[in-house]
Design a protein around this motif. Structure first.
Motif, PDB file in Angstrom:
ATOM      1  N   ALA A 178      43.093  31.612  27.976  1.00  0.00           N
ATOM      2  CA  ALA A 178      44.423  31.007  28.140  1.00  0.00           C
ATOM      3  C   ALA A 178      45.528  32.035  28.385  1.00  0.00           C
ATOM      4  CB  ALA A 178      44.753  30.120  26.942  1.00  0.00           C
ATOM      5  N   PRO A 179      45.637  33.119  27.599  1.00  0.00           N
ATOM      6  CA  PRO A 179      46.701  34.101  27.880  1.00  0.00           C
ATOM      7  C   PRO A 179      46.587  34.703  29.271  1.00  0.00           C
ATOM      8  CG  PRO A 179      45.833  34.422  25.674  1.00  0.00           C
ATOM      9  CD  PRO A 179      44.919  33.453  26.360  1.00  0.00           C
ATOM     10  N   TRP A 180      45.366  35.024  29.690  1.00  0.00           N
ATOM     11  CA  TRP A 180      45.198  35.584  31.030  1.00  0.00           C
ATOM     12  C   TRP A 180      45.517  34.548  32.106  1.00  0.00           C
ATOM     13  CZ3 TRP A 180      41.719  34.072  34.908  1.00  0.00           C
ATOM     14  CH2 TRP A 180      41.756  34.862  36.050  1.00  0.00           C
ATOM     15  N   LEU A 181      45.134  33.295  31.900  1.00  0.00           N
ATOM     16  CA  LEU A 181      45.424  32.247  32.876  1.00  0.00           C
ATOM     17  C   LEU A 181      46.926  32.112  33.102  1.00  0.00           C
ATOM     18  CD1 LEU A 181      42.897  29.530  31.631  1.00  0.00           C
ATOM     19  CD2 LEU A 181      42.690  30.895  33.716  1.00  0.00           C
ATOM     20  N   LEU A 182      47.680  32.098  32.014  1.00  0.00           N
ATOM     21  CA  LEU A 182      49.137  31.996  32.124  1.00  0.00           C
ATOM     22  C   LEU A 182      49.721  33.239  32.797  1.00  0.00           C
ATOM     23  CD1 LEU A 182      49.910  30.455  28.619  1.00  0.00           C
ATOM     24  CD2 LEU A 182      49.977  29.279  30.825  1.00  0.00           C
ATOM     25  N   ARG A 185      49.032  33.181  36.627  1.00  0.00           N
ATOM     26  CA  ARG A 185      49.952  32.300  37.354  1.00  0.00           C
ATOM     27  C   ARG A 185      51.360  32.894  37.389  1.00  0.00           C
ATOM     28  NH1 ARG A 185      50.690  30.060  40.760  1.00  0.00           N
ATOM     29  NH2 ARG A 185      52.066  28.386  40.030  1.00  0.00           N
ATOM     30  N   HIS A 186      51.767  33.548  36.310  1.00  0.00           N
ATOM     31  CA  HIS A 186      53.065  34.210  36.281  1.00  0.00           C
ATOM     32  C   HIS A 186      53.140  35.284  37.356  1.00  0.00           C
ATOM     33  CE1 HIS A 186      56.543  36.495  34.932  1.00  0.00           C
ATOM     34  NE2 HIS A 186      55.770  37.553  34.785  1.00  0.00           N
ATOM     35  N   ARG A 187      52.054  36.040  37.540  1.00  0.00           N
ATOM     36  CA  ARG A 187      52.027  37.087  38.556  1.00  0.00           C
ATOM     37  C   ARG A 187      52.129  36.510  39.968  1.00  0.00           C
ATOM     38  NH1 ARG A 187      52.546  42.497  37.716  1.00  0.00           N
ATOM     39  NH2 ARG A 187      51.136  42.841  39.473  1.00  0.00           N
ATOM     40  N   TRP A 263      41.910  48.879  37.107  1.00  0.00           N
ATOM     41  CA  TRP A 263      42.926  48.753  36.055  1.00  0.00           C
ATOM     42  C   TRP A 263      43.927  49.891  36.145  1.00  0.00           C
ATOM     43  CZ3 TRP A 263      43.552  52.379  32.025  1.00  0.00           C
ATOM     44  CH2 TRP A 263      44.556  52.057  31.111  1.00  0.00           C
ATOM     45  N   ARG A 264      43.441  51.098  36.361  1.00  0.00           N
ATOM     46  CA  ARG A 264      44.328  52.260  36.372  1.00  0.00           C
ATOM     47  C   ARG A 264      45.247  52.260  37.593  1.00  0.00           C
ATOM     48  NH1 ARG A 264      47.565  55.254  35.466  1.00  0.00           N
ATOM     49  NH2 ARG A 264      47.518  57.427  34.726  1.00  0.00           N
ATOM     50  N   THR A 265      44.764  51.748  38.710  1.00  0.00           N
ATOM     51  CA  THR A 265      45.550  51.779  39.936  1.00  0.00           C
ATOM     52  C   THR A 265      46.243  50.451  40.237  1.00  0.00           C
ATOM     53  OG1 THR A 265      43.631  51.106  41.262  1.00  0.00           O
ATOM     54  CG2 THR A 265      43.995  53.475  40.970  1.00  0.00           C
ATOM     55  N   ASP A 266      45.978  49.419  39.439  1.00  0.00           N
ATOM     56  CA  ASP A 266      46.472  48.061  39.694  1.00  0.00           C
ATOM     57  C   ASP A 266      46.045  47.567  41.069  1.00  0.00           C
ATOM     58  OD1 ASP A 266      47.689  45.618  39.288  1.00  0.00           O
ATOM     59  OD2 ASP A 266      49.683  46.295  39.885  1.00  0.00           O
ATOM     60  N   ALA A 267      44.828  47.912  41.453  1.00  0.00           N
ATOM     61  CA  ALA A 267      44.318  47.479  42.748  1.00  0.00           C
ATOM     62  C   ALA A 267      44.062  45.978  42.793  1.00  0.00           C
ATOM     63  CB  ALA A 267      43.021  48.233  43.069  1.00  0.00           C
ATOM     64  N   LEU A 268      43.884  45.348  41.637  1.00  0.00           N
ATOM     65  CA  LEU A 268      43.668  43.909  41.585  1.00  0.00           C
ATOM     66  C   LEU A 268      44.958  43.119  41.792  1.00  0.00           C
ATOM     67  CD1 LEU A 268      41.181  43.497  38.593  1.00  0.00           C
ATOM     68  CD2 LEU A 268      40.767  42.796  40.948  1.00  0.00           C
ATOM     69  N   GLY A 269      46.082  43.763  41.543  1.00  0.00           N
ATOM     70  CA  GLY A 269      47.340  43.044  41.587  1.00  0.00           C
ATOM     71  C   GLY A 269      47.609  42.246  40.328  1.00  0.00           C
ATOM     72  N   TRP A 270      46.879  42.536  39.261  1.00  0.00           N
ATOM     73  CA  TRP A 270      47.060  41.833  37.984  1.00  0.00           C
ATOM     74  C   TRP A 270      48.041  42.557  37.067  1.00  0.00           C
ATOM     75  CZ3 TRP A 270      41.531  40.133  35.955  1.00  0.00           C
ATOM     76  CH2 TRP A 270      40.930  39.305  36.926  1.00  0.00           C
ATOM     77  N   ARG A 272      48.955  46.123  34.783  1.00  0.00           N
ATOM     78  CA  ARG A 272      48.141  46.807  33.761  1.00  0.00           C
ATOM     79  C   ARG A 272      47.732  45.840  32.652  1.00  0.00           C
ATOM     80  NH1 ARG A 272      48.829  52.423  33.437  1.00  0.00           N
ATOM     81  NH2 ARG A 272      48.708  53.253  35.560  1.00  0.00           N
ATOM     82  N   LEU A 273      48.571  44.822  32.397  1.00  0.00           N
ATOM     83  CA  LEU A 273      48.300  43.912  31.288  1.00  0.00           C
ATOM     84  C   LEU A 273      47.223  42.887  31.622  1.00  0.00           C
ATOM     85  CD1 LEU A 273      49.043  42.959  28.439  1.00  0.00           C
ATOM     86  CD2 LEU A 273      50.854  41.544  29.466  1.00  0.00           C
ATOM     87  N   GLY A 274      47.145  42.466  32.877  1.00  0.00           N
ATOM     88  CA  GLY A 274      46.215  41.405  33.250  1.00  0.00           C
ATOM     89  C   GLY A 274      44.770  41.683  32.876  1.00  0.00           C
TER      90      GLY A 274
END
Length: 411
Positions: A178-182, A185-187, A263-270, A272-274
């Motif tokens: 649930a926290p990741w899902l929210l 969507r916020h991202r 995670w380190r490069t934010d290549a996912l676009g999520w 650092r927290l995602g």
């Protein structure tokens, strides 16, 4: 003439869609069959949950068995005629669907045909596919498919939340995310209170479903009360987190460096927290669940998506291939025929737990079992540190490119 032009345009669009799906199906089928060289699928349902799902698929609306609320897989298997003893074939069909979705997601994120095939083949050799050849009949593959679709289509709220709703009818484990899902969507532009309202509405629908099933079911042994009364927190949870690391190394091996890199490069676009929220959802599962060889496979979702921007960097193909071949070698080493679902090391650990009657008394596990496997624990910690260090080094060597797509499902 305008009418003919419109018809030609529609025919071309239809052919592109059908062609894309046909290519995805061919690649998925070939990758799945090739992966059988690593681990052939079991033709019979695995005792326990696998056999229970197979029995449920014969008449899913009878609401019988230990978890009649998890109806999605048995119902679909029944509708396509792969119920009962044929249920393992349906599970393999779901694994093929998973690989097809991986291929389509890679293409949508900008990977070429060759790159998408390479990533699909690599995922076919990981626990996301291999575990369920041994645990024949489990329905987890559908959860993995739906969560991957949600991760890919975060900018499409209907597809995103629709996938979450369907996943709840397959296994309620999706609510741990649930926290990741929210956050996801916020991202992608979601307003937090609106997204929370949708999530609560889905939870409410699921609660209503559970109430209905409880009223008509002939059996429901695995309800919330069962899991709450049999939780493993805190010592058991800590022990299972160690087993989780073990399973990641056994089932994914050095390929995990791609996740650390992303995670380190934010290549996912999520952000650092995602990724951390995603891992936290997995970690909380093990307060209540202990099937680490199954639930560890959720890591495949960010890993598969992270492979696209990783391979987009010049010079990463060779280290990716080396990591993949090493992962295959680790899997073969840990799963000699006939092979336990969790591998040789996990089998040894659980056997020792049973020998001292400490499977549900993890305080005794720490004092009586852990000392006997300290060398293995030290090796686990060293291997984990090596993979993390490799991922961090890769992040310095190949920083993420801003021109690599980080997630659409429009193509």
């Amino acid at each position: 003439m305008p009418t003919l032009g419109l018809l030609a345009h529609m025919a071309l669009w239809f052919w592109r869609v059908v062609g894309r799906l046909l290519v995805a199906a061919i690649v998925a089928f070939a990758a799945l069959r090739a992966s059988d060289l690593l681990q052939p699928p079991s033709p019979t349902p695995f005792p326990g949950h696998g056999a229970a799902f197979a029995a449920m698929s014969v008449d899913p609306l009878a609401f019988a068995g230990g978890f009649p609320q998890r109806i999605l897989a048995p119902l679909l298997a029944h509708l396509v005629g792969l119920d009962g003893a044929r249920f393992p074939l349906f599970q393999q069909l779901c694994s093929g669907l998973l690989l097809a979705v991986v291929f389509l997601c890679c293409r949508a994120r900008g990977a070429g045909i060759g790159g998408a095939i390479a990533i699909t083949v690599a995922i076919a050799g990981t626990g996301a596919v291999q575990v369920y050849k041994l645990l024949a009949g489990y329905s987890d593959s559908l959860n993995l498919v739906l969560l991957l679709i949600a991760a890919q289509c975060g900018h499409r709220p209907v597809v995103f939340w629709g996938s979450v709703l369907l996943a709840a009818f397959s296994h309620e484990m999706v609510f741990f995310f649930a926290p990741w899902l929210l956050w996801h969507r916020h991202r992608h532009g979601g307003v937090w209170w609106r997204e929370l309202s949708v999530l609560l509405a889905i939870a409410g629908l699921y609660k209503g479903w559970r109430m209905y099933v409880a009223a008509v079911a002939t059996g429901q042994a695995f309800d919330a009360t069962y899991y709450v009364s049999n939780n493993f927190f805190p010592l058991g949870t800590a022990w299972l987190w160690g087993c989780l690391l073990l399973m990641w190394l056994v089932l994914y091996g050095p390929l995990l460096l791609v996740f650390v890199w992303a995670w380190r490069t934010d290549a996912l676009g999520w952000g650092r927290l995602g990724p951390l929220l995603f891992l936290a959802g997995m970690a909380v599962m093990f307060v209540f669940a202990y099937d680490v060889q199954r639930f560890c496979n959720f890591i495949f979702v960010p890993l598969a998506l992270a492979c696209v921007p990783f391979l987009a960097r010049r010079g990463t193909a060779v280290p990716f291939a080396i990591a993949w071949l090493a992962a295959l070698g680790i899997y073969r080493w840990q799963h000699p025929p006939p092979g336990a679902a969790g591998g040789a090391l996990l089998t040894e650990v659980t056997t020792r737990l049973l020998q001292v009657d400490a499977y549900h008394d993890y305080s005794r596990a720490w004092t009586q079992v852990a000392p006997a496997i300290w060398p293995g624990i030290a090796a686990l910690m060293g291997a984990t540190a090596t993979v993390v260090a490799a991922g961090l080094w890769a992040a310095r060597r190949w920083p993420a490119r801003s021109d690599v797509a980080t997630g659409t499902c429009s193509s």
